[in-house]
Each structure stands twice: as structure tokens, then as C-alpha cells.
Design a protein around this motif. Structure first.
Motif, mmCIF file in Angstrom:
data_model
loop_
_atom_site.group_PDB
_atom_site.id
_atom_site.type_symbol
_atom_site.label_atom_id
_atom_site.label_comp_id
_atom_site.label_asym_id
_atom_site.label_seq_id
_atom_site.Cartn_x
_atom_site.Cartn_y
_atom_site.Cartn_z
ATOM 1 N N ALA A 1 0.841 -1.195 0.000
ATOM 2 C CA ALA A 1 0.000 0.000 0.000
ATOM 3 C C ALA A 1 0.875 1.243 0.000
ATOM 4 C CB ALA A 1 -0.905 -0.011 1.228
ATOM 5 N N ARG A 2 0.342 2.335 -0.527
ATOM 6 C CA ARG A 2 1.094 3.578 -0.481
ATOM 7 C C ARG A 2 0.500 4.478 0.595
ATOM 8 N NH1 ARG A 2 4.970 5.751 -3.629
ATOM 9 N NH2 ARG A 2 4.615 4.213 -5.259
ATOM 10 N N VAL A 3 1.354 5.046 1.444
ATOM 11 C CA VAL A 3 0.887 5.841 2.580
ATOM 12 C C VAL A 3 0.303 7.160 2.092
ATOM 13 C CG1 VAL A 3 1.554 7.013 4.718
ATOM 14 C CG2 VAL A 3 2.640 4.827 4.096
ATOM 15 N N ARG A 4 -0.986 7.331 2.356
ATOM 16 C CA ARG A 4 -1.678 8.551 1.956
ATOM 17 C C ARG A 4 -1.540 9.610 3.057
ATOM 18 N NH1 ARG A 4 -7.260 8.978 1.645
ATOM 19 N NH2 ARG A 4 -7.597 6.778 2.031
ATOM 20 N N MET A 5 -1.547 9.138 4.289
ATOM 21 C CA MET A 5 -1.510 10.079 5.409
ATOM 22 C C MET A 5 -0.968 9.373 6.646
ATOM 23 S SD MET A 5 -4.554 12.329 7.013
ATOM 24 C CE MET A 5 -5.747 12.317 5.847
ATOM 25 N N LEU A 6 -0.221 10.108 7.436
ATOM 26 C CA LEU A 6 0.233 9.615 8.740
ATOM 27 C C LEU A 6 -0.439 10.492 9.782
ATOM 28 C CD1 LEU A 6 4.025 9.267 7.918
ATOM 29 C CD2 LEU A 6 2.408 7.377 8.259
#
Ligand code: GTP
Ligand code: MG
Length: 347
Positions: free
Chosen positions: A279-284
Motif C-alpha cells: 500500500a502507499r501511505v496517503r496520510m500519517l
């Protein structure tokens, strides 16, 4: 690669209602009381307590025990566990993410069922631990002074209160010995490699909390191998604690980061029941500092990057079906993805 020392993860365990959550609330509250805004930060599912904040409010005890200037752990990341599931989720290859454990018992009732279960789990994982004998304020005749270190408090009590306390501690020591554990009141422990320290605390009055933090620092430095606390500046390694659907965000993973760092936009590799997930991190997402919180709805903020040790909420498309306890690794070099997937399969 640049290395630094991270704060140890301290898992807090024990029977229901012994005061685990209140103890952590009190530790956080104490920092507020000592006017250290932002010093103690809330993470997802954890609280970070930096050592300088401890030295500020536990100063007299730190001096009495001659520890000033001798502590190199940067602080502690406390993980509250409502049940045992959380502890199983703290697994990683070759051991546990938890570096230390606090077994909380109610001093007026002893070990109890789930206290004994927690103890067996801690023993089976080989995690160093200390015992917080909580609800000290309920010892008959005990005179409390807010946030006083136990070592000072015990010197100011009537003899009968001390006698009751000693009787309770004696019973607890007996119970522990049935598990093959040698324990003693922490200030009487001669050999920490053989005996488990018991620290009397009160989550209501704050007594003994200074002692608990100081003992944790000592135990950390003696018994956690230093290499274990060394973190690299590379891509993050972590463990998923919980996966859930969040309104407006979709499926999110709350994770513990124990090495490296994770950035917005990074690819993460983790695992579902049927195999690896990418998965690609959209938000932390992290909780806001207390002083910036306007209302309960406005508790979280987005951050660009998170470094170990930390707890963080990862928002990314493709986390559906990821299981609690799964490893989660950031990948910076796309060519490394197959290799990381293989590593994850082997965990
Ligand atoms: P679970 O999460 O349900 O396992 O409980 P817990 O261990 O987190 O206990 P919690 O902190 O929720 O406290 C349980 C109850 O015990 C609450 O009513 C607290 O007010 C009370 N309590 C906790 N610590 C103390 C203490 O030091 N002294 C006294 N007198 N009461 C305490
Ligand atoms: Mg609780």
C-alpha cells in the motif's frame, strides 16, 4: 547509516481494574502539573514520557538514588493493554516488540487470575519487568501527599500503616515465589538480575510514580541489550496493532514503529491472512498536543514523517484484510519490494 537510541516500549499488563489506564493517565497528568507542555506526548495507543520530564518532577528521588546524569534512555513509550490480544500483537520475528513490562497488581488483592496469566506471558517472552503494587492509598492509615516518591512517603507514615503495607508486600512476594519469581520491595533489592523489583504506587495520588519511572530507567539500562534500542535512519519497521475503518479515512492501520522512519508517500509492505499486501501511505496521523486541541473532534493531525520509537495511524489504500500483529515495513527502493515481501512471509 546514522544510528541513534530510541525509547524502550513498555507494555503495561495486569488483571482488570488494577489501575493500568489510570496509572498512565497519572503519569501524563503529572507532566502537565509540572508545567511541561508538550513534554509528554500522546501517540496512537501509547504515551511517550521523555526522561528530562521525569528528572524534572522526580528530581529529589533521582538525586537520592544518585542517578542524575547517568540515564541514557531517552524516555519510555508506554503501551496500555486492555487484554492479552494486544500483547500477542506485539510479536515480531525473534521476540517481542515490548522491551519491558510493568505488571500492575492491586496491592490490596494480590496477583489475581489475569495478573497470573500476564505474568506467565511475560515470563514466556523473557521480557524484563517490574511490578507496580498499585492502590497504595488504600492501605489503612496511609497518609498521602500528591506525587510524593514512595521512598520519602514511607518514611513519614505511622508504624501501623507501614506494617499493613509490609504484610501486603509479603503476601505478594509469596504469591510470586509460586511462579519461581524472587521479588522484593525495590529499595531492598540487592541483585536486580535475580530479583524483580516491587514498586508501591497510587494512580490516584501519584505516590510512587517517580519511583516507578526511575526503576524502569535502571532496569532498561541494565537489561535491555543496547543494540536492541539502536535505530537506523532507514525505512521503518513496525508491527500492526489494530486495523479499523475510520469515518472519512477508510481502512487505517495503527502501528508501532520500532526502527527507522516512515514518510507520507512511502510504500508499505504488510500482510493479510492470505499473503503480503502492499500500500502507499496517503496520510500519517498522530494525536495533537494537548494545548492545541480545541474540541474532542479535533484530536488528530497529519504529519509528514514518523521516527522510531512511535505509535502512528497509517492511512493507505490497500490495507483491507491486514491482520493485527502483522509486520509492516516501509520500502524506499521499489526494487526491494519482492525481497521485503519474502521477509514478511517468513515472520
Ligand atoms: P482494565 O483496563 O479494565 O483492565 O482496568 P485498568 O487496569 O485499566 O484499571 P483503571 O485504570 O480503569 O482503574 C480501575 C478502577 O480502579 C477505577 O475506578 C480507578 O479509579 C480505580 N483505581 C485505579 N488506580 C487506583 C489507585 O491507585 N487507588 C485507588 N484508590 N483507586 C484506583
Ligand atoms: Mg484500562
Amino acid at each position: 547509516m546514522a544510528m541513534s537510541v530510541r525509547s524502550p516500549f513498555v507494555v503495561v499488563m495486569g488483571h482488570v481494574d488494577v489501575g493500568k489506564t489510570l496509572l498512565l493517565d497519572k503519569i501524563r497528568g503529572t507532566s502537565v502539573a509540572y508545567r511541561e507542555p508538550g513534554m509528554i506526548t500522546q501517540h496512537i495507543g501509547m504515551s511517550l514520557v521523555p526522561w528530562p520530564a521525569v528528572e524534572r518532577f522526580a528530581g529529589p528521588l533521582v538525586d537520592r538514588l544518585k542517578l542524575r546524569g547517568r540515564i541514557w534512555v531517552p524516555g519510555f513509550l508506554f503501551i496500555d493493554t486492555p487484554g492479552h490480544a494486544a500483547f500477542s500483537n506485539l510479536r515480531k520475528r525473534g521476540g517481542s516488540v515490548a522491551d519491558l513490562a510493568v505488571l500492575v497488581v492491586d496491592i490490596t488483592s494480590g496477583l489475581e487470575d489475569q495478573g497470573a496469566e500476564s505474568l506467565k506471558l511475560i515470563q514466556s517472552r523473557g521480557v524484563p519487568f517490574v511490578i507496580a503494587a498499585n492502590k497504595l492509598d488504600r492501605i489503612y492509615g496511609w497518609r498521602s501527599v500528591e506525587n510524593r516518591p514512595f521512598l520519602f512517603a514511607v518514611e513519614e507514615q505511622e508504624w501501623h500503616a507501614v506494617a499493613t503495607l509490609e504484610e501486603r508486600i509479603g503476601k505478594l512476594i509469596d504469591e510470586l515465589s509460586r511462579f519461581g519469581i524472587e521479588a522484593d520491595r525495590y529499595d531492598r533489592v540487592r541483585d536486580f538480575s535475580r530479583q524483580v523489583p516491587i514498586v508501591p504506587t497510587s494512580a490516584v495520588t501519584g505516590e510512587g510514580i517517580a519511583d516507578l519511572l526511575v526503576v524502569l530507567a535502571g532496569v532498561s539500562q541494565r537489561f535491555i541489550p543496547r543494540e536492541r534500542l539502536q535505530v537506523a535512519d532507514g525505512p521503518a519497521r513496525g508491527v500492526v496493532m489494530e486495523v479499523k475503518e475510520e469515518k472519512g479515512l477508510g481502512v487505517v492501520a495503527d502501528a508501532i514503529i520500532y526502527d527507522g522512519r516512515i514518510r507520507k508517500g512511502d510504500v508499505v509492505v504488510t500482510a493479510g491472512l492470505d499473503g503480503p499486501r502492499e500500500a502507499r501511505v496517503r496520510m500519517l496521523v498522530m494525536p495533537k498536543p494537548l494545548e492545541e486541541m480545541r474540541d474532542p473532534e479535533d484530536r488528530y493531525m497529519a504529519v509528514e514523517e514518523v521516527r522510531a520509537a512511535a505509535g502512528v495511524r497509517i492511512v493507505a489504500d490497500g490495507l483491507e484484510g491486514v491482520v493485527a500483529g502483522a509486520p509492516i515495513y516501509a520500502v524506499w527502493d521499489p526494487q526491494a519490494i519482492p525481497h521485503v515481501q519474502k521477509q514478511i512471509k517468513e515472520e
